[in-house]
Design a protein around this motif. Structure first.
Motif, PDB file in Angstrom:
ATOM      1  N   THR A  63     -46.045  -1.056 -41.094  1.00  0.00           N
ATOM      2  CA  THR A  63     -46.718  -2.324 -41.308  1.00  0.00           C
ATOM      3  C   THR A  63     -45.805  -3.400 -40.752  1.00  0.00           C
ATOM      4  O   THR A  63     -44.622  -3.427 -41.055  1.00  0.00           O
ATOM      5  CB  THR A  63     -46.945  -2.548 -42.815  1.00  0.00           C
ATOM      6  OG1 THR A  63     -47.672  -1.443 -43.327  1.00  0.00           O
ATOM      7  CG2 THR A  63     -47.682  -3.833 -43.089  1.00  0.00           C
ATOM      8  N   ARG A  91     -43.570   1.556 -45.141  1.00  0.00           N
ATOM      9  CA  ARG A  91     -44.945   1.862 -45.545  1.00  0.00           C
ATOM     10  C   ARG A  91     -45.483   0.952 -46.634  1.00  0.00           C
ATOM     11  O   ARG A  91     -46.654   1.015 -46.959  1.00  0.00           O
ATOM     12  CB  ARG A  91     -45.048   3.313 -46.000  1.00  0.00           C
ATOM     13  CG  ARG A  91     -44.913   4.271 -44.855  1.00  0.00           C
ATOM     14  CD  ARG A  91     -45.249   5.647 -45.279  1.00  0.00           C
ATOM     15  NE  ARG A  91     -45.200   6.540 -44.135  1.00  0.00           N
ATOM     16  CZ  ARG A  91     -45.389   7.816 -44.211  1.00  0.00           C
ATOM     17  NH1 ARG A  91     -45.655   8.374 -45.360  1.00  0.00           N
ATOM     18  NH2 ARG A  91     -45.323   8.558 -43.134  1.00  0.00           N
ATOM     19  N   GLN A 138     -40.889   3.571 -50.124  1.00  0.00           N
ATOM     20  CA  GLN A 138     -41.954   2.974 -49.323  1.00  0.00           C
ATOM     21  C   GLN A 138     -41.397   1.916 -48.358  1.00  0.00           C
ATOM     22  O   GLN A 138     -41.802   1.860 -47.202  1.00  0.00           O
ATOM     23  CB  GLN A 138     -43.019   2.359 -50.231  1.00  0.00           C
ATOM     24  CG  GLN A 138     -43.804   3.371 -51.034  1.00  0.00           C
ATOM     25  CD  GLN A 138     -44.654   4.257 -50.151  1.00  0.00           C
ATOM     26  OE1 GLN A 138     -45.423   3.762 -49.342  1.00  0.00           O
ATOM     27  NE2 GLN A 138     -44.523   5.556 -50.306  1.00  0.00           N
ATOM     28  N   ALA A 146     -49.010   6.207 -40.520  1.00  0.00           N
ATOM     29  CA  ALA A 146     -47.601   5.990 -40.827  1.00  0.00           C
ATOM     30  C   ALA A 146     -46.952   4.963 -39.903  1.00  0.00           C
ATOM     31  O   ALA A 146     -45.775   4.698 -40.018  1.00  0.00           O
ATOM     32  CB  ALA A 146     -46.835   7.308 -40.734  1.00  0.00           C
TER      33      ALA A 146
END
Length: 138
Positions: A46, A105, A100, A43
């Motif tokens: 990015t 994510r 997201q 988690a």
């Protein structure tokens, strides 16, 4: 004065087994918490979000500079960055994309292909169009 016999004396078997363990043993609760912590590593945000256009062009934006995510019913998602750029995503059923991105994510948001544009059906997630505008830095 020590003798060589004392230096090479074999330890009792139970002591050898106890000392041969691979590491410290923990209670089941501690081991479960460590396992959960390892699973959480996925988690970690990015660092960049790739915006992939139908023609193959890719533009990457740093999550560190994402300042706002706006969702409008009718399925328009707007991502605003401190650089002044805004990524406007139009499509259908974009709620999962919003979640997201909000949680950092999503690796990419991709425009659907020409052949996918006409797909009909309930629950189909589809990014139909992406626009990027450049504005004043925040």
């Amino acid at each position: 004065m020590t003798t060589n016999a004392a230096k090479t004396a074999k330890r009792p078997e139970f002591l050898e087994k106890m000392m041969a363990t691979a590491g410290p043993r923990h209670e089941p609760e501690v081991e479960e918490a460590e396992k959960s912590l390892k699973e959480m590593r996925g988690a970690i945000p990015t660092p960049m979000l790739d915006v992939v256009f139908r023609n193959g062009k890719v533009r990457s934006f740093s999550y560190a500079y994402l300042s706002e995510v706006e969702f409008e019913p009718g399925d328009t998602l707007t991502l605003r960055f401190t650089s002044g750029a805004a990524v406007i995503i139009e499509g259908r059923n974009l709620t999962r994309h919003r979640q997201q991105v909000r949680l950092h994510r999503a690796d990419e948001i991709r425009e659907c292909s020409e052949s996918e544009l006409g797909l009909e059906g309930d629950g189909i997630e589809q990014v139909e169009r992406i626009y990027i505008t450049e504005g004043d830095k925040l």
